[in-house]
Scaffold this active site. Structure first.
Site, mmCIF file in Angstrom:
data_model
loop_
_atom_site.group_PDB
_atom_site.id
_atom_site.type_symbol
_atom_site.label_atom_id
_atom_site.label_comp_id
_atom_site.label_asym_id
_atom_site.label_seq_id
_atom_site.Cartn_x
_atom_site.Cartn_y
_atom_site.Cartn_z
ATOM 1 N N LYS A 134 0.905 -1.266 0.030
ATOM 2 C CA LYS A 134 0.003 0.048 0.093
ATOM 3 C C LYS A 134 0.927 1.190 -0.001
ATOM 4 C CE LYS A 134 -4.010 1.766 2.652
ATOM 5 N NZ LYS A 134 -4.975 1.881 3.792
ATOM 6 N N SER A 188 -9.713 0.011 6.795
ATOM 7 C CA SER A 188 -9.304 0.108 5.619
ATOM 8 C C SER A 188 -8.722 -1.293 4.839
ATOM 9 C CB SER A 188 -8.103 1.133 5.614
ATOM 10 O OG SER A 188 -8.885 2.499 5.416
ATOM 11 N N SER A 245 -9.829 2.500 2.848
ATOM 12 C CA SER A 245 -8.893 3.067 1.812
ATOM 13 C C SER A 245 -7.996 2.021 0.993
ATOM 14 C CB SER A 245 -7.883 4.093 2.860
ATOM 15 O OG SER A 245 -7.146 3.314 3.515
#
Lengths: 510, 515
Positions: free
Chosen positions: B88, B187, B163
């Site tokens: 990420k 997330s 996210s």
């Protein structure tokens, strides 16, 4: 601020200190920042070092890089506890850090990690010794840990960030461990307010120096004082508006700044003006303060507990073990040493001023008498240091060397004059004193025959002096010592010379 | 027959690991197959912000060489050595850009590696690249990225959750077998739910946060993203552990048995007999789609039929969790994001006119560098921490946080693990909730309590509703992450027995829909 107040302020002149104290009661407050001498920074492993190339003693944590996290320096916490104990504070069993938030380019994260409502030490006091020996107690509100900011240099004429052509920032100092000591309001100081201010900061400096937690060099900003001053009418019961003078970076400056602010406040107040609550900057060259940022209680730092750090827990065992190892408080130590050494008050004060207390104590511990130790450090060593433009304490003379020199004198191997020569040679790297004496044949002439011959020669060449001595003026013998020394190339013992003269005249000095 | 590139990418990480060990496949083949897949589908999916093919292949080649050398060098290889991974883009990597999905960090190169990245490198997993996310991890749809939205591989007109939509979509679309995510309010888990993948939020402190760009420090955790529970556990085993650079990370001694248990071992569980599973009363019913509730009910039935004891637990404070979260998270975020001012690194924007003061440069930089959702949360947090409001907002939210922790404690008296739908809905269409922040925030209603309490949670696929994945969430007490792996692995097996091939293999063939 209304226009009338502004006008009154501008028009106001400084009141004389005497009149100011006659009319008003000063109230003081101090925030002293102490930079710790830990090897690494408060929250990072970067070196805590002064004077290096800008932005070299920094890592990603100090620069507030994305993703970085702080880690508390355990040594700094220990220093804070020790200082708290030396200030007679209570040590919190559990305390936290908080974020003090404001945008400023010297603060890499745009917050300062500090302590807010949970300081590590609180409710203490420090006894301050004034010039006449009187003790004044300053109450301590708290001592808390925090990190220093970076250093800004503003290019251009303004000297401030506003109006600068550009500003340079050095983050070497960012993250250096600080302890902020906040006093309670100091009342009842009266005309001695400036002296108390000086003595207070001086005492704090001595305490941190004695603890060994800071280099305590004010000129380098290791100890920095913000002095708050306000005035109130006697019996008013309510403190006046205060000003906070920053950058007061010498002991003398603290005294001058407090004096100046008392006079300035008094001038404004008696002209009908009112004091603006603001930060003021001390200017050493003009010995005045100038207006800085207007500060109000409405400043909102949006404090909240630092979520990246766990609370600090101080066990009673830890605190007590640190308390047990605390050095003697400076004031107490001074009193003890002065009594033990039997110095006159002025002599002792000179020793303090010269910064030679530790050296003399150590020299005495090595076996020298207090008088001998003082004679050497305050005399020849200070003279040599002065000639070489360094502090006597850092000239490089070891207490053991002094004792060795003194032993050589006591044994009659050398005299005072030769001893001074030996010391200088020693400082220039010629070796240990006894070695120097041996290598260079500097021993006092102890061959009685040779000495007696030199004395006889001197007496023969100075009949007038001999007559005076015969007439009972023993002091006149001094005039014979010079020629004897010359004859023996300085290696005669003056006492011995005197003895021989009297012997030859069948006299004795008693 | 040698596996084809297309069959390679459809293996689980555990299978890849086994085939690498036996020499049946090489890491270069495996890595290249994933890079090819990224090349083929990522223009559509947009899971990656940055692809680091050369670096990944170098790592792969070095692993293959070690394997070929045999002896101690081959034996010392980590089980995941040579298995590629995506990271990420909130987690910093040396030598590759890290943007946090924001214009603010466009082009910024971290001078250091996150602790988890160091571990990935030490294990010699080829890093394929950095995955897309909502800017600074603020969002539930990956639409708030400065680098364009990520699309859901199950239906490219829909969001992949957020996210961490990039990591979840990359794994779901076979662009990577494993990925790292971060979970502040869901997330990792919510994208896992809507993309049919597995995602774990570890116990707070279980994985070092050093190098994870902070949104809300007291809530953020790094965790694994995978297609199977076992794969997630394998990655979790690698990244777990104390880090002296993160004061909030847990020491081994703080775990129940004085050590961190093997999560991969926990994930081998086959049965749930005797397991007490608590259904949280507050995390079902209104607000949850019927299809989601059906799958949830079926999962419960399966668990019950196989010997689990299902009990209902009451967590009344959960009704206030979203409110508390939306005070604590923005408060901490407003502070954590204060450093982005254009002074030291990243984007710097000068005011178009007027005096060039430092405040105005900071202001212009932040105005241009941050997107709307980030600004919204900074303003919210700044307000909540302001003098006079602190007690009413931040202070009260912290009290609710304590109450939520107590609710969990009471619930775990009665149950070994808790269960709920991970997300109230399946993946919604792109732009559906972009103009309605409150509707967007409600996506995290079931995942947020775990962050507020610091406990572990996992999302595991629970079947499809109208052709879209539904996620089931298991929660366990702090430091009992092994329990969520046991429960999730058991459910995964139960559902897959009835459902061949596994759910994650049913993703539509993306090539056909690539535009």
């Amino acid at each position: 601020m209304t226009t009338t107040t502004q006008a009154a302020m501008d028009a106001a002149e400084l009141m004389s200190f005497e009149d100011a104290i006659e009319t008003f009661e000063p109230v003081l407050g101090f925030e002293v920042h102490v930079e710790l001498n830990t090897a690494s920074k408060m929250f990072s492993s970067a070196p805590n070092a002064f004077g290096d190339e800008p932005n070299t003693n920094v890592n990603e944590v100090d620069l507030g890089m994305p993703g970085t996290l702080p880690v508390v320096n355990g040594k700094a916490v220990e220093s804070a506890i020790r200082l708290g104990l030396a200030l007679n504070c209570t040590i919190a069993q559990r305390c936290r850090f908080a974020r003090k938030q404001y945008f400023y380019p010297d603060t890499p994260k745009n917050w300062q990690t500090s302590q807010y409502d949970e300081p590590i030490a609180f409710d203490g006091f420090v006894d301050v010794e004034l010039d006449d020996g009187e003790i004044f107690r300053v109450e301590i509100e708290r001592a808390h840990m925090e990190e220093d900011a970076g250093k800004l240099t503003h290019a251009g004429t303004s000297g401030r960030i506003h109006g600068a052509d550009y500003s340079l920032v050095d983050y070497n100092r960012a993250g250096v461990p600080l302890i902020e000591i906040v006093s309670k309001p100091v009342t009842g100081a009266g005309s001695r307010a400036p002296e108390i201010a000086r003595a207070y900061v001086s005492t704090i400096r001595d305490i941190v120096k004695g603890l060994g937690i800071s280099d305590a060099r004010m000129e380098r900003g290791n100890v920095r004082c913000d002095a708050n001053v306000s005035l109130m009418r006697p019996g008013a019961g309510v403190f006046g508006t205060r000003s906070e003078t920053k950058n007061v970076n010498s002991i003398r400056a603290v005294e001058h700044a407090v004096t100046y602010e008392i006079r300035r406040h008094a001038g404004i107040l008696s002209a009908g003006g009112s004091i603006v609550q603001e930060t003021r900057h001390w200017k050493e060259d003009t010995r005045t303060t100038s207006s800085g940022r207007v500060k109000s209680d409405a400043d909102d730092y949006r404090y909240f507990p630092e979520p990246d750090l766990v609370p600090i827990v101080t066990t009673p065992q830890w605190v007590e073990s640190l308390r047990a190892e605390l050095p003697e408080p400076p004031a107490k130590r001074r009193r003890r040493l002065r009594e033990a050494w039997g110095y006159a008050e002025a002599e002792f004060r000179d020793v303090i001023a010269a910064g030679l207390l530790d050296q003399i104590e150590e020299t005495v511990a090595h076996g020298a008498s207090p008088a001998v130790a003082r004679k050497w450090w305050m005399g020849e060593i200070s003279r040599l240091a002065n000639a070489r433009d360094v502090e006597p304490a850092v000239l490089g003379v070891e207490p053991a060397t002094i004792v060795e020199l003194n032993d050589l004198i006591q044994a009659g191997t050398i005299n005072d004059k030769i001893a001074r020569q030996v010391l200088e040679l020693h400082l220039d790297g010629a070796g240990a004193p006894a070695q120097i004496v041996q290598d260079r044949g500097l021993e006092v002439v102890s061959d009685d025959g040779a000495l007696a011959a030199a004395v006889e020669k001197a007496m023969a060449e100075n009949p007038d002096v001999v007559e005076k001595v015969k007439g009972g003026k023993f002091k006149a013998i001094g005039a014979l010592i010079g020629p004897v020394m010359k004859e023996t190339r300085g290696q005669a013992d003056a006492g011995k010379v005197k003895e021989i003269v009297l012997q030859k005249l069948n006299m004795n000095s008693s | 027959m040698a596996p084809t590139p297309d069959s390679l990418i459809r293996l689980t990480a555990a299978q890849m690991s086994a085939k690498l060990r036996t020499g049946e496949i090489t890491s270069v083949e495996l890595t290249q197959a994933h890079l090819d897949r990224i090349g083929a589908v990522d223009e559509t999916i947009n899971a990656f912000i940055h692809v680091s093919g050369d670096e990944a292949l170098q790592t792969a080649a070095a692993v293959d060489a070690s394997r070929a050398a045999g002896g101690a060098e081959a034996e010392q290889l980590h089980p995941l050595a040579g298995v590629p991974i995506a990271i990420k883009d909130l987690i910093v990597t040396k030598g590759q850009p890290t943007t946090a999905g924001s214009k603010m960090l466009q082009g910024w190169m971290s001078p250091y590696d996150a602790t988890v990245v160091e571990k990935i490198r030490t294990a010699r997993m080829p890093i394929l690249g950095k995955t897309n996310l909502d800017e600074f991890a603020m969002g539930s749809s990956t639409e708030h990225s400065a680098y364009g939205p990520t699309r859901n591989p199950w239906d490219i007109t829909r969001i992949p959750g957020g996210s961490g939509g990039g990591s979840a979509a990359a794994v779901a679309a076979f662009e990577a077998p494993l990925a790292l995510g971060t979970d502040t309010g869901g997330s990792i888990r919510q994208p896992g739910a809507v993309t049919g993948t597995v995602g774990t939020k570890p116990t707070y402190g279980g994985v070092s946060r050093y190098g994870a760009i902070a949104m809300a420090s007291s809530l953020d955790q790094i965790g694994p993203v995978a297609r199977t529970v076992e794969d997630a556990a394998l990655l979790h085993d690698l990244i777990a552990g104390h880090d002296e650079k993160d004061s909030t990370s847990l020491a081994e001694a703080e775990y129940p048995e004085g050590r961190i248990p093997s999560f991969a071992e926990a994930a081998t569980t086959k049965n749930v007999a005797g397991l007490r599973i608590g259904v949280i009363k507050q995390l079902q019913g209104s607000g949850y789609q019927a299809g989601v509730l059906s799958r949830f009910q079926e999962a419960l039935d399966q668990l019950r039929d196989n010997g689990a004891e299902i009990v209902e637990v009451d967590c009344p404070s959960f009704d206030y969790a979203l409110g508390a979260y939306y005070l604590i998270m923005p408060s901490e975020a407003s502070s954590n994001l204060a450093r982005y001012d254009g002074v030291r690194y990243g984007t710097r924007v000068l005011p178009e006119s007027g005096p060039m003061t430092i405040e105005r440069v900071m202001g212009a930089t932040r105005a241009a560098g941050f997107g709307d959702e980030v600004k919204r949360r900074i303003i919210l947090g700044t307000y909540a921490l302001s003098a006079g409001y602190y007690d009413a907002y931040y202070g009260s939210a912290q009290k609710i946080r304590t109450l939520i922790q107590r609710d969990f404690e009471a619930a775990f008296e009665r149950a070994d693990v808790l269960v709920s739908p991970t997300s109230p809905t399946v993946a919604f269409p792109l732009e559906d909730k972009l103009d309605d922040p409150l509707a967007m925030y409600l996506n995290d209603v079931a995942t947020i309590p775990a962050n507020l309490a610091g406990i572990p949670g996992i999302s595991v696929p629970g079947g499809l509703s109208e052709g879209l994945p539904v996620g089931i969430q298991f929660l366990a007490p702090a430091k009992e992450d092994a329990r969520v792996y046991r429960a999730a692995a058991a459910l995964e097996r139960l559902l897959n027995d009835n459902d061949e091939p596994p759910l994650w293999a049913q993703v539509p063939a993306l090539e056909e829909v690539t535009r």
